[in-house]
Design a protein around this motif. Structure first.
Motif, PDB file in Angstrom:
ATOM      1  N   GLU A  91      39.968 -37.096  20.709  1.00 16.94           N
ATOM      2  CA  GLU A  91      40.915 -37.248  19.598  1.00 16.94           C
ATOM      3  C   GLU A  91      42.354 -37.997  19.940  1.00 16.94           C
ATOM      4  O   GLU A  91      42.705 -38.808  19.040  1.00 16.94           O
ATOM      5  N   PHE A  94      34.827 -36.323   4.575  1.00 19.57           N
ATOM      6  CA  PHE A  94      36.504 -36.825   4.895  1.00 19.57           C
ATOM      7  C   PHE A  94      36.867 -38.175   4.201  1.00 19.57           C
ATOM      8  O   PHE A  94      38.030 -38.323   3.976  1.00 19.57           O
ATOM      9  N   ASP A 141      42.653 -33.808   6.454  1.00 26.56           N
ATOM     10  CA  ASP A 141      41.769 -34.322   7.589  1.00 26.56           C
ATOM     11  C   ASP A 141      41.595 -33.107   8.684  1.00 26.56           C
ATOM     12  O   ASP A 141      41.212 -32.965   9.748  1.00 26.56           O
ATOM     13  N   VAL A 164      39.796 -29.913  10.148  1.00 23.77           N
ATOM     14  CA  VAL A 164      38.365 -29.675  10.545  1.00 23.77           C
ATOM     15  C   VAL A 164      38.225 -28.425   9.964  1.00 23.77           C
ATOM     16  O   VAL A 164      36.975 -28.005   9.848  1.00 23.77           O
ATOM     17  N   ALA A 185      37.372 -28.588   6.409  1.00 23.97           N
ATOM     18  CA  ALA A 185      36.011 -29.120   6.291  1.00 23.97           C
ATOM     19  C   ALA A 185      34.869 -28.132   6.718  1.00 23.97           C
ATOM     20  O   ALA A 185      33.874 -28.024   5.914  1.00 23.97           O
ATOM     21  N   ILE A 199      31.806 -31.487  13.345  1.00 24.38           N
ATOM     22  CA  ILE A 199      32.709 -31.834  12.295  1.00 24.38           C
ATOM     23  C   ILE A 199      33.806 -32.556  13.144  1.00 24.38           C
ATOM     24  O   ILE A 199      34.485 -33.579  12.729  1.00 24.38           O
ATOM     25  N   ARG A 200      34.351 -32.208  14.312  1.00 20.05           N
ATOM     26  CA  ARG A 200      35.366 -32.816  15.333  1.00 20.05           C
ATOM     27  C   ARG A 200      34.811 -34.352  15.615  1.00 20.05           C
ATOM     28  O   ARG A 200      35.551 -35.275  15.574  1.00 20.05           O
ATOM     29  N   LYS A 212      34.689 -36.522  12.718  1.00 19.82           N
ATOM     30  CA  LYS A 212      35.979 -36.795  12.285  1.00 19.82           C
ATOM     31  C   LYS A 212      36.612 -37.906  13.409  1.00 19.82           C
ATOM     32  O   LYS A 212      37.285 -38.914  12.850  1.00 19.82           O
ATOM     33  N   PHE A 229      35.024 -41.000  11.992  1.00 19.59           N
ATOM     34  CA  PHE A 229      35.713 -41.600  10.795  1.00 19.59           C
ATOM     35  C   PHE A 229      36.929 -42.061  10.980  1.00 19.59           C
ATOM     36  O   PHE A 229      37.330 -43.136  10.692  1.00 19.59           O
ATOM     37  N   MET A 230      37.885 -41.438  11.854  1.00 12.65           N
ATOM     38  CA  MET A 230      39.275 -41.779  12.287  1.00 12.65           C
ATOM     39  C   MET A 230      39.043 -43.229  12.819  1.00 12.65           C
ATOM     40  O   MET A 230      39.759 -44.255  12.626  1.00 12.65           O
TER      41      MET A 230
END
Length: 151
Positions: free
Chosen positions: A82, A113, A119, A121, A124, A138-139, A142, A145-146
């Motif tokens: 991340e 998302f 944003d 998690v 979500a 989900i992480r 994400k 997505f990011m």
């Protein structure tokens, strides 16, 4: 300037002097004085770990293998990934996603998302349902997505 995360030698050489001059002018214009006891704390340099992670993602290694090789648990590895993505580095993790996350889960999480107001998690997971989705899924989605959106 090269001690700032995301600033390499090239950027420091190209933008460093104008940036320092701008800061100096701002400090003078606003009569800012630096206290004598001002201490700058540095963060442990984790660049070697980040480079290792990026290289192994590029080699399409399994996340679990990357984590084990560096003595990390999956949560710690995802936190590092991340951080890498947040710094602007494009990561192609599709190989991992395709193998470990169901296609309909991928779609649902990306849709979430794309339309979510935050944003988070945790939000979500609450919205999508803890019984069907995992925090890890989900992480990871994400991160994708990011990375796709921001890079």
């Amino acid at each position: 300037m090269t001690h700032i995360s995301g600033v390499g030698a090239g950027k420091a050489q190209k933008y460093g002097q104008p940036f320092i001059e701008l800061i100096k002018k701002y400090v003078e214009d606003n009569e800012i004085e630096r206290p004598q006891d001002f201490v700058v704390k540095s963060v442990i340099n984790k660049s070697a770990l980040k480079v290792y992670i990026i290289q192994n993602i590029d080699r399409k290694l399994n996340f679990e293998d990357i984590a084990i090789a560096k003595g990390l648990d999956m949560d710690e590895l995802l936190t590092e990934i991340e951080s890498i993505g947040s710094s602007g580095t494009k990561l192609d993790i599709d190989y991992y996603i395709e193998e470990y996350i169901e296609p309909y889960h991928q779609e649902d999480i990306l849709d979430y998302f794309a339309n979510a107001e935050s944003d988070s998690v945790e939000d979500a997971l609450a919205e999508l349902g803890e019984d069907e989705y995992s925090m890890e899924e989900i992480r990871i989605m994400k991160i994708k997505f990011m990375s796709d959106l921001g890079n």
